[in-house]
Design a protein around this motif. Structure first.
Motif, PDB file in Angstrom:
ATOM      1  N   ILE A   4      26.463  -0.228  71.879  1.00 26.78           N
ATOM      2  CA  ILE A   4      27.346   0.177  70.795  1.00 26.78           C
ATOM      3  C   ILE A   4      26.682   1.291  69.997  1.00 26.78           C
ATOM      4  CG2 ILE A   4      28.611  -0.603  68.757  1.00 26.78           C
ATOM      5  CD1 ILE A   4      29.503  -1.897  71.441  1.00 26.78           C
ATOM      6  N   ASN A   5      25.462   1.045  69.534  1.00 24.36           N
ATOM      7  CA  ASN A   5      24.637   2.065  68.896  1.00 24.36           C
ATOM      8  C   ASN A   5      23.175   1.721  69.180  1.00 24.36           C
ATOM      9  OD1 ASN A   5      24.009   0.034  67.016  1.00 24.36           O
ATOM     10  ND2 ASN A   5      25.574   0.727  65.593  1.00 24.36           N
ATOM     11  N   ASP A  61      44.567  -4.829  63.742  1.00 29.16           N
ATOM     12  CA  ASP A  61      44.732  -4.294  65.093  1.00 29.16           C
ATOM     13  C   ASP A  61      45.384  -5.364  65.953  1.00 29.16           C
ATOM     14  OD1 ASP A  61      44.392  -3.206  67.675  1.00 29.16           O
ATOM     15  OD2 ASP A  61      42.603  -2.125  67.034  1.00 29.16           O
ATOM     16  N   ARG A  88      35.920  -0.562  78.581  1.00 27.47           N
ATOM     17  CA  ARG A  88      34.627  -0.724  77.907  1.00 27.47           C
ATOM     18  C   ARG A  88      34.458   0.307  76.791  1.00 27.47           C
ATOM     19  NH1 ARG A  88      30.459  -3.556  80.884  1.00 27.47           N
ATOM     20  NH2 ARG A  88      28.928  -2.104  80.061  1.00 27.47           N
ATOM     21  N   GLN A  89      34.913   1.534  77.037  1.00 31.57           N
ATOM     22  CA  GLN A  89      34.811   2.574  76.001  1.00 31.57           C
ATOM     23  C   GLN A  89      35.696   2.249  74.803  1.00 31.57           C
ATOM     24  OE1 GLN A  89      35.708   6.244  77.989  1.00 31.57           O
ATOM     25  NE2 GLN A  89      33.659   6.441  78.859  1.00 31.57           N
ATOM     26  N   ARG A  90      36.887   1.696  75.052  1.00 31.12           N
ATOM     27  CA  ARG A  90      37.771   1.305  73.943  1.00 31.12           C
ATOM     28  C   ARG A  90      37.160   0.177  73.120  1.00 31.12           C
ATOM     29  NH1 ARG A  90      43.518   0.513  76.550  1.00 31.12           N
ATOM     30  NH2 ARG A  90      43.354   2.157  78.054  1.00 31.12           N
ATOM     31  N   THR A  92      33.937  -0.401  72.823  1.00 32.79           N
ATOM     32  CA  THR A  92      32.834   0.225  72.097  1.00 32.79           C
ATOM     33  C   THR A  92      33.339   0.948  70.861  1.00 32.79           C
ATOM     34  OG1 THR A  92      31.647   0.529  74.182  1.00 32.79           O
ATOM     35  CG2 THR A  92      30.895   1.827  72.314  1.00 32.79           C
ATOM     36  N   ALA A  93      34.423   1.706  71.004  1.00 31.11           N
ATOM     37  CA  ALA A  93      34.978   2.450  69.863  1.00 31.11           C
ATOM     38  C   ALA A  93      35.461   1.508  68.769  1.00 31.11           C
ATOM     39  CB  ALA A  93      36.120   3.340  70.344  1.00 31.11           C
ATOM     40  N   LEU A  94      36.077   0.397  69.169  1.00 33.28           N
ATOM     41  CA  LEU A  94      36.585  -0.564  68.192  1.00 33.28           C
ATOM     42  C   LEU A  94      35.438  -1.202  67.404  1.00 33.28           C
ATOM     43  CD1 LEU A  94      39.154  -2.017  67.173  1.00 33.28           C
ATOM     44  CD2 LEU A  94      38.721  -3.745  68.910  1.00 33.28           C
ATOM     45  N   ARG A  96      32.374   0.066  67.062  1.00 30.16           N
ATOM     46  CA  ARG A  96      31.729   1.125  66.255  1.00 30.16           C
ATOM     47  C   ARG A  96      32.472   1.352  64.956  1.00 30.16           C
ATOM     48  NH1 ARG A  96      30.489   5.249  70.715  1.00 30.16           N
ATOM     49  NH2 ARG A  96      28.486   4.438  71.358  1.00 30.16           N
ATOM     50  N   LYS A  97      33.789   1.274  65.027  1.00 28.94           N
ATOM     51  CA  LYS A  97      34.613   1.450  63.827  1.00 28.94           C
ATOM     52  C   LYS A  97      34.281   0.377  62.788  1.00 28.94           C
ATOM     53  CE  LYS A  97      39.550   1.456  62.703  1.00 28.94           C
ATOM     54  NZ  LYS A  97      40.882   1.303  63.292  1.00 28.94           N
ATOM     55  N   THR A 100      30.571   0.868  60.856  1.00 25.57           N
ATOM     56  CA  THR A 100      30.398   1.839  59.771  1.00 25.57           C
ATOM     57  C   THR A 100      30.930   1.239  58.474  1.00 25.57           C
ATOM     58  OG1 THR A 100      32.518   2.858  60.317  1.00 25.57           O
ATOM     59  CG2 THR A 100      30.564   3.855  61.269  1.00 25.57           C
TER      60      THR A 100
END
Length: 137
Positions: A4-5, A61, A88-90, A92-94, A96-97, A100
């Motif tokens: 994720i990070n 969501d 997997r990218q979706r 990760t983006a969720l 990551r959101k 923050t």
């Protein structure tokens, strides 16, 4: 391992992927090949920090159920591998959101000049409209 990070990652054992048949156009390929992916991630049973879990549960969501399961369906590519990576990218983006932290809003007031300009423009507009009325004698 899903990165994720730099401080946060999810083991592959926590992510469940199921191959399903895709919907929509695609001819024979859609009818015979299970190339779409259903990704399921149980948020509450995961190894994510509690703060991230709480923020994810607060996000409005439709992919996140009330029981804390994230379900992502990827079917835009023709191959299972590409759809798997897109899912997997979706995810990760969720996540990551949710990692923050939002800045706390500091309430502000309009400046005195901007208030004066707004009221002056309203007065001018009112005068223009007053000129459209019938003339009384």
């Amino acid at each position: 391992m899903l990165e994720i990070n730099s401080q946060l990652s999810i083991p592959d054992e926590e992510i469940e992927m199921i191959a399903i048949r895709a919907q929509g156009s695609g001819g024979q390929n859609v009818n015979k090949v299970a190339s779409a992916v259903h990704l399921r991630f149980d948020l509450l049973a995961s190894s994510l920090p509690e703060s991230v879990k709480a923020r994810l549960m607060c996000i409005p969501d439709r992919r996140i159920s009330k029981s804390g399961v994230i379900v992502i369906k990827a079917q835009e590519h023709r191959t299972f591998e590409k759809n798997r990576e897109a899912a997997r990218q979706r995810l990760t983006a969720l996540i990551r959101k949710a990692t923050t932290k939002l800045k706390k809003r500091r309430p502000t007031r309009p400046s005195r000049g901007s208030v004066r300009r707004r009221l002056d423009s309203k007065t001018r507009r009112g005068k223009v409209k007053a000129l459209r009325r019938k003339v009384t004698q």
